[in-house]
Design a protein around this motif. Structure first.
Motif, PDB file in Angstrom:
ATOM      1  N   LYS A  31      52.531  41.880  36.971  1.00 47.33           N
ATOM      2  CA  LYS A  31      51.948  42.723  38.002  1.00 47.33           C
ATOM      3  C   LYS A  31      50.540  43.176  37.618  1.00 47.33           C
ATOM      4  CE  LYS A  31      56.348  44.493  39.680  1.00 47.33           C
ATOM      5  NZ  LYS A  31      57.185  45.710  39.922  1.00 47.33           N
ATOM      6  N   HIS A  32      50.089  42.799  36.442  1.00 44.60           N
ATOM      7  CA  HIS A  32      48.779  43.233  35.977  1.00 44.60           C
ATOM      8  C   HIS A  32      47.772  42.102  36.102  1.00 44.60           C
ATOM      9  CE1 HIS A  32      50.672  46.836  34.453  1.00 44.60           C
ATOM     10  NE2 HIS A  32      51.562  46.083  33.817  1.00 44.60           N
ATOM     11  N   GLN A  33      46.538  42.466  36.400  1.00 39.95           N
ATOM     12  CA  GLN A  33      45.477  41.483  36.530  1.00 39.95           C
ATOM     13  C   GLN A  33      45.179  40.843  35.180  1.00 39.95           C
ATOM     14  OE1 GLN A  33      41.894  43.138  38.006  1.00 39.95           O
ATOM     15  NE2 GLN A  33      40.697  41.250  37.801  1.00 39.95           N
ATOM     16  N   TRP A  34      44.840  39.568  35.188  1.00 39.02           N
ATOM     17  CA  TRP A  34      44.508  38.857  33.960  1.00 39.02           C
ATOM     18  C   TRP A  34      43.138  39.314  33.449  1.00 39.02           C
ATOM     19  CZ3 TRP A  34      47.192  35.466  30.946  1.00 39.02           C
ATOM     20  CH2 TRP A  34      48.342  34.900  31.468  1.00 39.02           C
ATOM     21  N   PRO A  35      43.001  39.555  32.162  1.00 44.70           N
ATOM     22  CA  PRO A  35      41.667  39.818  31.592  1.00 44.70           C
ATOM     23  C   PRO A  35      40.888  38.519  31.485  1.00 44.70           C
ATOM     24  CG  PRO A  35      43.307  39.796  29.856  1.00 44.70           C
ATOM     25  CD  PRO A  35      44.066  39.654  31.156  1.00 44.70           C
ATOM     26  N   ASP A  36      39.595  38.624  31.264  1.00 43.86           N
ATOM     27  CA  ASP A  36      38.770  37.422  31.111  1.00 43.86           C
ATOM     28  C   ASP A  36      39.133  36.707  29.815  1.00 43.86           C
ATOM     29  OD1 ASP A  36      37.414  37.892  33.449  1.00 43.86           O
ATOM     30  OD2 ASP A  36      35.794  39.012  32.476  1.00 43.86           O
ATOM     31  N   PRO A  37      39.308  35.378  29.865  1.00 40.86           N
ATOM     32  CA  PRO A  37      39.611  34.634  28.627  1.00 40.86           C
ATOM     33  C   PRO A  37      38.380  34.515  27.741  1.00 40.86           C
ATOM     34  CG  PRO A  37      39.330  33.113  30.449  1.00 40.86           C
ATOM     35  CD  PRO A  37      39.245  34.500  31.047  1.00 40.86           C
TER      36      PRO A  37
END
Length: 502
Positions: A31-37
């Protein structure tokens, strides 16, 4: 470096998915947005600069002219010049080492360089004198063979002795071929190749031959009597012997060929890597801008020609023999040279202590003191000195330090490169399956060499730390931003997992 396309793709991702759940072909997403890789490429560090001014004057001038003329990395030119110099004098001299021992002047250099670094051109210039001498030997060999044939035809009482094979430079010969050349009369050979992968991936290095081949190559570096038993029946087997022969080595190969060899535990265990001077010069590709005058100039400058002439003369110097065995002159160390070498040896020893810069690397660096002595002996013999002086040893130690720093750098990035390669394999595998699969599916159908947990720990840890994957509710998920930012490359052949998983 992220280009405009990637920035645009990232902006679209943020606009379309910002603040919402990102689902990637499955309802199993977090449910959480992905951080930048973050990039997962290994940090290869900065290659050291080769100390060209530590070389004897003629060698330095030749290396500089070769580097300037070809626009190659200066370290590449210097390594080729050093290898050729070692070959030219290894059959005539030994150098004094600790406790009055004597050591060969043979050097074993491994150069890691990408395709297009002009390895072949550099070799052609640096080894010009070697090739000219080989041509001379070939003419003498052909003349002797003609004399033998004529004597036999005339049924003469005197048949001239045959000359050894004139091919003193070998590129991709097997270990058996090297032994045969020594057994037939050669006492000094050069294993030089600008395609070193041919030797490292050849017959001698196959799995069933690898252990024995690495051990024999280590012995060649040490000198002394060696024997090689050919395969065959008890009645027909043959043993080839090499009595204190010399083998100078310079293998230039692309990273894909040399890096597995540098990481090979057998090569470390047999001590061969410690006997090698290893480096990967900084690339000059993309900076080799030439003027019209440089384009038209003859790369065989006066300095390069002078170096070639001396190499040819040294190779043609008569070999001293006593009852068939080669008698090599000993180059003693002056007190000043001994003191410098002892100080360097102690410096390295202290670095091997716990928390030292070289902790845990004894199997790679335990020959650096002897490497320095061999380099110093090469410098002295090539410049017609009768002993190794303090300044000569100081210059050799600077060159040894360069190779030591490169060996340590490459040894440290090796495991990183392996983990990064495995991590990219995992990412590609997940991407081909829309980014989400059950964890059990990966263990059952993922890339074969990564199915066991112990084999994939480093890769998974790297991917998680870099925000590429996560495991949640029994699912393995790939960050969709990796594909949007162009960070996922095409899969490597043979790395795909089995198809047809459910």
């Amino acid at each position: 470096m992220i280009d405009a396309y990637r920035l645009s793709a990232a902006a679209n991702l943020e606009r379309n998915f910002g603040g919402t759940q990102i689902r990637n072909g499955s309802d199993a997403g977090s449910k959480h947005q992905w951080p930048d890789p973050e990039p997962i490429d290994a940090d290869e560090g900065t290659p050291a600069a080769f100390p060209l001014d530590a070389l004897p004057a003629m060698m330095e001038r030749a290396a500089r002219d070769i580097a300037n003329g070809t626009k190659c990395p200066p370290a590449l030119a210097a390594a080729s010049v050093l290898a050729v110099a070692s070959f030219s004098i290894q059959n005539h001299f030994d150098v004094e080492f600790a406790q009055r021992q004597r050591r060969p002047l043979s050097l074993c250099i491994l150069t890691v360089a990408a395709s297009g670094e002009r390895k072949s051109t550099v070799d052609r210039y640096a080894a010009r004198g070697v090739h000219e001498y080989r041509t001379q030997l070939a003419l003498e060999h052909a003349a002797r063979e003609k004399d033998i044939a004529e004597a036999k035809k005339a049924k003469s009482d005197y048949i001239p002795d045959p000359l050894p094979d004139p091919n003193i430079v070998i590129g991709n010969m097997t270990l058996q071929g090297i032994f045969r050349a020594f057994a037939e009369g050669q006492t000094s050979l050069a294993l030089f190749s600008d395609e070193g992968g041919e030797f490292l991936g050849g017959h001698s290095m196959k799995a069933e031959n690898r252990l024995g081949s690495l051990a024999e190559l280590s012995k060649f570096w040490d000198g002394g009597l060696q024997a090689y038993k050919l395969r065959g029946t008890k009645d027909k087997s043959e043993t080839l012997t090499a009595n204190d022969c010399r083998l100078a080595v310079h293998l230039q190969a692309q990273p894909v060929a040399l890096q597995p060899f540098l990481a090979d535990p057998i090569a470390k265990g047999q001590g061969l890597l410690a006997r090698c001077l290893i480096h990967q010069p900084a690339s000059t590709i993309g900076t080799r801008i030439m003027t019209l005058e440089e384009w038209q100039a003859d790369g065989m400058t006066i300095e390069v020609q002078s170096f070639a002439m001396l190499v040819k003369a040294l190779l043609g110097r008569p070999v001293n023999r006593d009852d068939g065995a080669v008698q090599r002159e000993l180059l003693p160390l002056t007190t000043e040279a001994m003191r410098a070498l002892v100080d360097y040896a102690n410096e390295v020893e202290r670095s091997l202590a716990p928390a030292g810069d070289l902790e845990g690397m004894s199997d790679l660096v335990n020959k650096v003191q002897e490497q320095a002595a061999r380099i110093a002996g090469t410098f002295a013999a090539f410049t017609d000195q009768t002993e190794v002086s303090g300044p000569t040893m100081e210059g050799a130690i600077r060159v040894a330090r360069y190779f030591l720093s490169e060996t340590v750098r490459l040894a440290r990035i090796g495991p990183q490169n392996a983990a990064a390669k495995d991590a990219l394999t995992v990412a590609v595998w997940l991407h081909e399956r829309k980014g989400v699969v059950p964890c059990k599916t990966f263990s059952r159908c993922g890339p074969k060499h990564l199915r066991k947990v112990i084999n994939r720990q480093e890769a998974f840890s790297l991917l998680k730390d870099a925000n590429w994957i996560r495991e949640a509710n029994g699912m393995l998920e790939l960050n969709p931003k990796c594909a949007a930012l162009g960070m996922i490359q095409s899969p490597v052949a043979g790395e795909r997992g089995e198809q047809g998983e459910q």
